[in-house]
Design an enzyme around this catalytic site. Structure first.
Site, short mmCIF file in Angstrom:
data_model
loop_
_atom_site.label_atom_id
_atom_site.label_comp_id
_atom_site.label_asym_id
_atom_site.label_seq_id
_atom_site.Cartn_x
_atom_site.Cartn_y
_atom_site.Cartn_z
N HIS A 271 -11.51 -5.23 7.88
CA HIS A 271 -12.28 -5.10 6.64
C HIS A 271 -13.55 -4.26 6.82
CE1 HIS A 271 -9.68 -8.41 5.53
NE2 HIS A 271 -10.17 -8.42 4.30
N GLU B 13 0.81 -1.22 0.00
CA GLU B 13 0.00 0.00 0.00
C GLU B 13 0.84 1.27 0.00
OE1 GLU B 13 -0.77 -2.68 1.73
OE2 GLU B 13 -2.75 -3.21 0.96
#
Lengths: 326, 383
Positions: free
Chosen positions: A131, A62
């Site tokens: 999540h 990321e």
């Protein structure tokens, strides 16, 4: 394509497609965005039509995704990066906060950083840890970033267009639990400004202010309240940085009561900022303190408990009752 | 295998200072590309040759001398309270001038915060570098003016910006290249590892130039790695080479080759310039707490400027008049820098709110107006 009913996923996909078609400098980058079309299929079919050079499958890193997007922006590109899930943005947080947000100012305004970071966020999908988070406040707190979240197909499409056209970095939070809700999208409409709040439902007794996934919850609460003879106004804030305080003030001056609703923890959240500012602006208009409904000061719980953690219809209506009881 | 960073720090038993550069290869430590010995003798290397005119050699010497003088002046200015902090490059002139002079104007440079010599090569006004350290700005120049990006303080972040920029060059079909500077400490950062990954995967035209100056503040290279840093490249799928970072000719030759390689589509390369930070990490640091004087003395014998001077004199490439004129030029530069820094204006109060957003932001506008009104209230009171 003009007016039609579309899901948020399809609207974002259409928006990315339009941006890729209109501007050769627009790039889509992220993990699995190519052949797979993203884990939520938001980028479905884009690589097939625009090629691997425009729709870029990245290594699983990321910080690397955002850091290279910054470099591409410095070279004149307009990268739209996907962070696969909310809780995965933190490895990139350093690049976003220490680099992306500040570089325009550090260069005395001589360079621009037109980077959009798309983050599917929020809970209620029964997912595992990391999540289902709502980290919008962590970004809204940082000067140099703009933070928005659409709640319907039309905003999903248009706000992404506006975010991509902006010369500033924009964090674009996608309400993943609403991805498949359908609503009207007119691709030839003239959109509202990116940071303007919208009255999603007019009312007279109290204002519910929300954004992203909670707008629908608030609309449901307003519908339920109507059956009890209460008229609630629902304001879709759309932007967390900047916040359209003028629109909230105007609404509160009409209804005299405000409840702010978001999934993120209440403590130091968007609602806290709104409560403070609206109290300053509307002290003599308010009939009740500004109340907040949101997540707790706890890690996002395992999914079997998320219905208790997330603001639902009952918690919103409970806050409405408390505000009206003053 | 010997880890050469240790070898370099501890004088080998029986080894003399003069043997310094040659001992590395002799002891089976990683080979160091060298074209100019510490004694100023020209040597050849099978892979990296360079042929420079006397004028070009004098130019490199001038760059190093002026950069060192600028750096010394900045250190002095810090001691006099004109700068809040300074990160000296003393000892790293060859690594910076050699690599900096290898770049073309259309190449793009991503520095850390110590690349004053590279900035010099790119034509950046040296006084621009001081604004951040004086506290009048947080960067202070237009990176596109000389294709020299802002100094980056968070270690290693810029390696990714460089890689992304290089990916953009490939997309544009251009033949420019990018060079990213970082130190041995940064090699431990995830961003540098991610930059290596992205650069390799996309075959980006980027040269990673690691100045291994042996110390990351007080942490020696052994605290960053168990293998020589240049060997890291192999694991990512591109070549790495260790160059004598105190040899300006070797740094120039190797960087030129790496940049040419990048421009011709052969992808990234890692250069480890094996050098030494002669001073403190920054002016806030006290190197006597963590390293021995003997170590510095060992490296002083490899001084990049002295060795080129020895070569210039030996070959008759420069005469006394040249050195004297350079001394004068050096003094003038120092005076210019001193005068400019001392008269550097503080930013306007309202600069707090400048350039935060390109497209504006309601909250910034509101707070700017509040601040302006607050400031104005003092003016009104004084009437």
């Amino acid at each position: 394509m003009t007016a039609q009913k579309l899901s948020i996923v399809k609207a974002i996909n259409a928006s990315l497609r339009t941006a890729l078609e209109n501007d050769p400098k627009v790039l889509v980058m992220g993990e699995d965005v190519g052949k797979l079309g993203g884990v939520f299929r938001v980028t479905d079919g884009l690589q097939k039509d625009f090629g691997e050079d425009r729709v870029i499958d990245t290594p699983l890193a990321e910080s690397g995704i955002v850091g290279t997007a910054i470099g591409l922006a410095l070279r004149g590109y307009r990268p739209v990066v996907e962070i696969q899930f909310d809780g995965f943005v933190f490895p990139a947080y350093d690049q976003i906060v220490t680099q992306l947000a500040k570089m325009h100012a550090r260069a005395l305004g001589k360079i621009k950083l037109p980077v959009v970071i798309r983050i599917p966020y929020g809970g209620a999908i029964g997912a595992v840890e990391h999540h289902s988070e709502s980290p919008e406040t962590l970004f809204a707190h940082v000067a140099g970033l703009k933070v928005v979240s659409p709640s319907n197909a039309s905003d999903a499409y248009w706000m992404l267009q506006q975010a991509i056209q902006s010369d500033d970095p924009v964090i674009y939070f996608e309400p993943k639990r609403r991805y498949h809700d359908k609503s009207e999208l007119d691709t030839e409409a003239i959109p509202a400004p990116l940071h303007a709040a919208r009255v999603a439902r007019p009312g007279t007794d109290l204002t519910l202010a929300a954004y992203g996934p909670m707008v629908k919850t608030c609309l449901e609460a307003a519908a339920a309240a109507e059956e009890e003879g209460k008229s609630l106004e629902v304001l879709d804030l759309r932007s967390m940085s900047p916040v359209d305080f003028d629109a909230i003030q105007a609404s509160v001056e009409r209804t005299r009561r405000l409840v702010v609703v978001h999934e993120a923890p209440v403590f130091l959240g968007t609602g806290a900022e709104i409560a403070a500012r609206i109290t300053e602006r509307c002290f003599y208009h308010l009939e009740a303190p500004v109340l907040r409904v949101g997540g707790y000061h706890a890690p996002y719980p395992p999914s079997r408990l998320e219905d208790e953690y997330l603001p639902g219809l009952d918690r919103v209506l409970d806050a409405v009752d408390r505000a009206l009881a003053y | 295998m010997t880890v050469d960073s240790t070898a370099a720090r501890k004088p080998r038993r029986g080894g003399s200072k003069r043997a310094g550069a040659k001992t590395a290869a002799a002891a089976g430590a990683p080979e160091l590309v060298q074209l100019l010995t510490p004694e100023g003798e020209r040597v050849e290397h099978p892979d990296y040759s360079i042929d420079l005119t006397a004028e070009e050699l004098r130019g490199l010497y001038r760059d190093m001398v002026l950069t060192r003088r600028f750096d010394a002046e900045a250190t002095t200015l810090q001691r006099q309270g004109e700068l809040g902090l300074w990160a000296s490059l003393l000892g790293q002139e060859a690594a910076q001038i050699g690599s900096g002079r290898a770049t073309r104007p259309d190449d793009y440079v991503f520095p850390t915060y110590r690349e004053h010599g590279v900035a010099w090569c790119r034509g950046v006004d040296p006084t621009n570098l001081l604004g951040m350290f004086r506290g009048v700005n947080n960067g202070g120049w237009d990176p596109n003016e000389n294709n020299f990006h802002l100094y980056t303080i968070v270690i290693g972040s810029q390696a990714l910006h460089a890689t992304g920029y290089a990916m953009g060059i490939t997309k544009d079909g251009a033949d420019s290249a990018v060079i990213a500077y970082f130190g041995d400490g940064a090699s431990s950062q995830g961003d540098v590892a991610e930059a290596f990954t992205f650069a390799a995967v996309y075959n980006a035209p980027v040269v990673f130039f690691c100045q291994n100056n042996q110390w990351a503040i007080s942490e020696p290279t052994e605290k960053q790695t168990r293998v020589p840093l240049y060997q890291r490249a192999q694991g990512y799928g591109f070549p790495g080479v260790r160059v004598d970072g105190n040899d300006v000719l070797a740094c120039l030759a190797v960087t030129k080759a790496a940049l040419d390689r990048a421009r011709t589509g052969q992808g990234p390369m890692l250069i480890e310039a094996f050098t030494y930070r002669m001073g403190a990490h920054t002016t806030s640091d006290d190197p006597t707490r963590y390293r021995r004087d003997e170590e510095r003395e060992l490296w002083e014998a490899k001084d990049p400027i002295a060795r080129l001077r020895a070569y210039l004199e030996r070959e008759g490439h420069a005469d006394e008049a040249f050195f004297a004129a350079l001394e004068t030029e050096s003094d003038e530069l120092a005076k210019h820098v001193r005068d400019r820094v001392r008269t550097m204006p503080d930013p306007d109060d309202m600069a707090i709110f400048d350039n935060i957003y390109a497209d504006g932001h309601a909250l910034v506008d509101e707070e700017r107006a509040q601040f302006a009104a607050y400031q104005a209230s003092f003016a009104e009171e004084s009437h």
